[in-house]
Design an enzyme around this catalytic site. Structure first.
Site, mmCIF file in Angstrom:
data_model
loop_
_atom_site.group_PDB
_atom_site.id
_atom_site.type_symbol
_atom_site.label_atom_id
_atom_site.label_comp_id
_atom_site.label_asym_id
_atom_site.label_seq_id
_atom_site.Cartn_x
_atom_site.Cartn_y
_atom_site.Cartn_z
ATOM 1 N N GLU A 397 59.951 69.153 97.356
ATOM 2 C CA GLU A 397 58.593 69.654 97.186
ATOM 3 C C GLU A 397 57.729 68.738 96.331
ATOM 4 O OE1 GLU A 397 60.901 73.011 98.735
ATOM 5 O OE2 GLU A 397 61.280 71.543 97.133
ATOM 6 N N HIS A 464 62.815 84.550 97.415
ATOM 7 C CA HIS A 464 62.006 84.443 98.624
ATOM 8 C C HIS A 464 60.952 85.543 98.704
ATOM 9 C CE1 HIS A 464 65.754 82.309 99.607
ATOM 10 N NE2 HIS A 464 65.056 81.609 100.485
#
Length: 658
Positions: A397, A464
């Site tokens: 990322e 998540h």
């Protein structure tokens, strides 16, 4: 030290000497001024001038260089007027950061230099983005980026090297191995013989160069960069050198054995090269004196210019206006033809239409190409736009967000899909310290949209399911968008991509396939900072965003007797306080519903704003309703208990009865 001039003509040989001498003489002057309190801090590159000068001398003027805090020779070789550098170090307006940052923490498009941030590692990822732009534009340019051996321990460095190798990006990665990371010797920093050896693991070419030998630096890099322009690829260079001063002057060098200092003092790049030129008959004592006098005169002349410049006068307006690049919103009205779309379809369609409208827009993310992303939002995009513009990325990322920043520096828009908003933590630093601060610091915008699939209600557990918007509404320089309906999602995404500032675009996973709405088929935009009033009423103001909007509406359907005004914020930064205040002044009561946990959430700020601006209109305390202050659990019954969804009705009724 042995110098091999090869086929270099005398003009180049003397120019390299002058180019090294200038930063050395500037530094010697700065050390005097530091002791006099006329500059605040200094990171010395004495002993390392051959690297900065050699690298910059082989680069083309239109090619970007990303230096660090010991690379004064990059700035002087690029011929930045010295008074502007002096103004920068004195915090004057004629510097490059208007007094907002110091040292070499700045960039300049005019001279194709992109300065560092103190976190070091992001430099490599940003260089990847600039090199990717070069490759996309087929302009055969090389990007050079610097770090020290200490910085190579950062994860961002690994990520960026891997991306550059996978994508074969023309980046010259320069490691200045000067023996110490502040006081930590290399023996305590890494456990390989040479840092250049690491290139093998990336499938990358590498070289070890004597960083104190200007001719070795120049001739080897001249050959390497010429070849990189013809055969684009990354190359890792480890320069062996030494830092003759402290990490910064206050730290000193007591931790360095004196015999080591003495050994490297004999390898001084300027003194040795100067002796070589004299032995070759290319430099006389008189010419040496004339060159030094001319440089000293230039230094003093430009110092006088910087000293004469008036000090910065603080202006809140100027400070606030420079946080974001100005964005003149252009309304594109929707057409009359509509079709029913789910939230996920509206985002996909909006993204596709923006790809058509902006022909160089790049999408990056894990599995976004042939697979179409884990939620299939980019399904079929590769067939339409090609793999150059729809790019699968490694799991990294930080490097990809930094790459997006590099694309922006090169004038290319990008959209980065975070597979889940939770994963932004692995790229947090470049978001809050690079994207958010660059325009304020040196007038460089970050034309980047980060797509953030978020939210609970899908039994996905702690990693998540977060809705972590409050991390970013707190950070000046970022814009935060959080639609609840397909129509808003499509129009706001178009605006986010048009906006030249960094935008975090939150997309609630539980709404992806559960919410449907008639949406215009053509491209259209919706302005930021304008909330939507979904219901008008007189009893109470309900403020929400994302999935919480639907929870509030579902609750109110059960109570048709409640005259509630429902405000869907749509964007959290900028925030539509005007609509909020007007509604609260009308109803006298306000309840704010958010999915995020309570403490530190945006509901707290909205509540404080209402109390400050509407207190005299209130008939009851402002109420915040939020999820538990715990991580988000997995199993349904625990997740249901966690969420604020089922708490809202009771709190609403209690507030109405106040």
């Amino acid at each position: 030290m042995t110098f091999d001039k090869k086929s270099l003509d005398n003009t180049i040989l003397l120019d390299l000497y002058k180019r090294m001498l200038k930063p050395r003489l500037i530094e010697e002057k700065m050390l005097i001024l530091l002791r006099q309190g006329k500059v605040s801090k200094w990171f010395s590159g004495i002993g390392q001038e051959a690297i900065s000068v050699g690298v910059t001398s082989v680069m083309l003027d239109e090619e970007y260089i990303l230096p660090m805090h010991r690379n004064l020779g990059v700035f002087t070789t690029r011929q930045i007027p010295l008074h502007r550098l002096f103004s920068q170090w004195q915090g004057k307006a004629n510097g490059f950061t208007k007094g907002r940052d110091r040292s070499f923490h700045f960039g300049t498009q005019e001279y194709k230099i992109v300065g560092m941030i103190s976190h070091l590692g992001p430099q490599f990822g940003v260089a990847d983005g600039i090199a990717l732009a070069s490759k996309l534009n087929n302009n055969n340019q090389v990007t050079a980026v610097f770090t020290g051996e200490g910085g190579t321990s950062e994860g961002d460095i690994h990520e960026a090297l891997n991306v550059a190798s996978v994508w074969q990006l023309p980046v010259l990665f320069c490691i200045e191995n000067n023996g110490y990371g502040l006081s930590t010797p290399t023996s305590e920093q890494y456990n390989c013989k040479d840092l250049a050896d690491r290139a093998l693991g990336y499938g990358m070419e590498s070289h070890i160069i004597d960083g104190n030998n200007i001719l070795e630096v120049y001739t080897k890099l001249l050959e390497i960069t010429d070849n990189m322009r013809k055969n684009p690829r990354p190359v890792l260079i480890e320069f062996k050198t030494f830092r003759m001063r402290g990490h910064e002057e206050a730290s000193g060098t007591k931790y360095v054995p004196q015999e080591l200092m003495d050994t490297w003092a004999k390898k001084d790049p300027i003194e040795n090269y100067q002796e070589f030129l004299k032995n070759e008959g290319l430099l006389t004592e008189e010419e040496e004196l004339q060159i030094k006098e001319a440089i000293v005169h230039e230094i003093n002349e430009h110092l006088d210019i910087a000293y004469a410049e008036i000090d910065i006068t603080p202006s809140e307006t100027n400070e606030l206006n420079d946080v974001y690049q100005e964005f003149v919103y252009q309304e594109v009205k929707p057409n009359n033809e509509t079709k029913e779309l789910r939230l996920i379809d509206a985002i996909s369609e909006g993204l596709k239409q923006s790809m058509q409208r902006h022909e160089d827009l790049v999408i990056m993310g894990q599995d976004v190409a042939e697979y179409g992303g884990v939620f299939k939002i980019t399904d079929g995009f590769v067939d339409q736009f090609g793999k150059e513009r729809v790019r699968n990325t490694p799991i990294c990322e930080s490097a990809i967000i930094e790459t997006a920043m590099g694309l922006s520096i090169s004038g290319i828009k990008s959209v980065v899909e975070l597979q889940f908003s939770d994963f932004i933590t692995s790229g947090f630093n470049p978001v809050v310290n690079y994207l958010a601060k660059s325009h304020y610091r040196w007038n460089q915008n970050a034309d980047v949209v980060l797509r953030m699939p978020c939210g609970a209600g899908v039994a996905a557990g702690p990693f998540h399911s977060q809705t972590n918007e409050a991390w970013f509404t707190k950070t000046p320089g970022l814009k935060v968008v959080y639609p609840a309906f397909p129509y808003d999602a499509k129009g706001l995404l178009a605006t986010a991509i048009n906006d030249p500032n960094p935008v975090l675009f939150f997309e609630h996973k539980a709404l992806y396939r559960s919410i449907r709405q008639d949406v215009p088929t053509d491209y259209f935009t919706i302005p930021f900072g304008q909330a939507a009033t979904l219901k008008t009423g007189s009893d109470i103001t309900v403020i929400a965003y994302g999935a919480a909007v639907h929870w509030a509406l579902a609750t109110l359907e059960k109570h048709p007797n409640i005259s509630a005004e429902v405000i869907d914020l749509r964007t959290l930064q900028p925030l539509d306080t005007e609509t909020i205040f007007a509604s609260v002044k009308k109803t006298g009561k306000a309840i704010i519903l958010q999915e995020d946990s309570l403490f530190g959430g945006i509901a707290s700020d909205i509540s404080a704003l209402i109390m400050e601006h509407c207190f005299q209109y209130l008939d009851a305390p402002v109420k915040r309703v939020a999820s538990l202050d715990t991580p988000i659990p997995f199993i349904n019954q625990l997740e249901d208990q966690y969420l604020s969804r089922d708490k809202f009705e009771g709190e609403l009724l209690k507030l109405l009865d106040f």
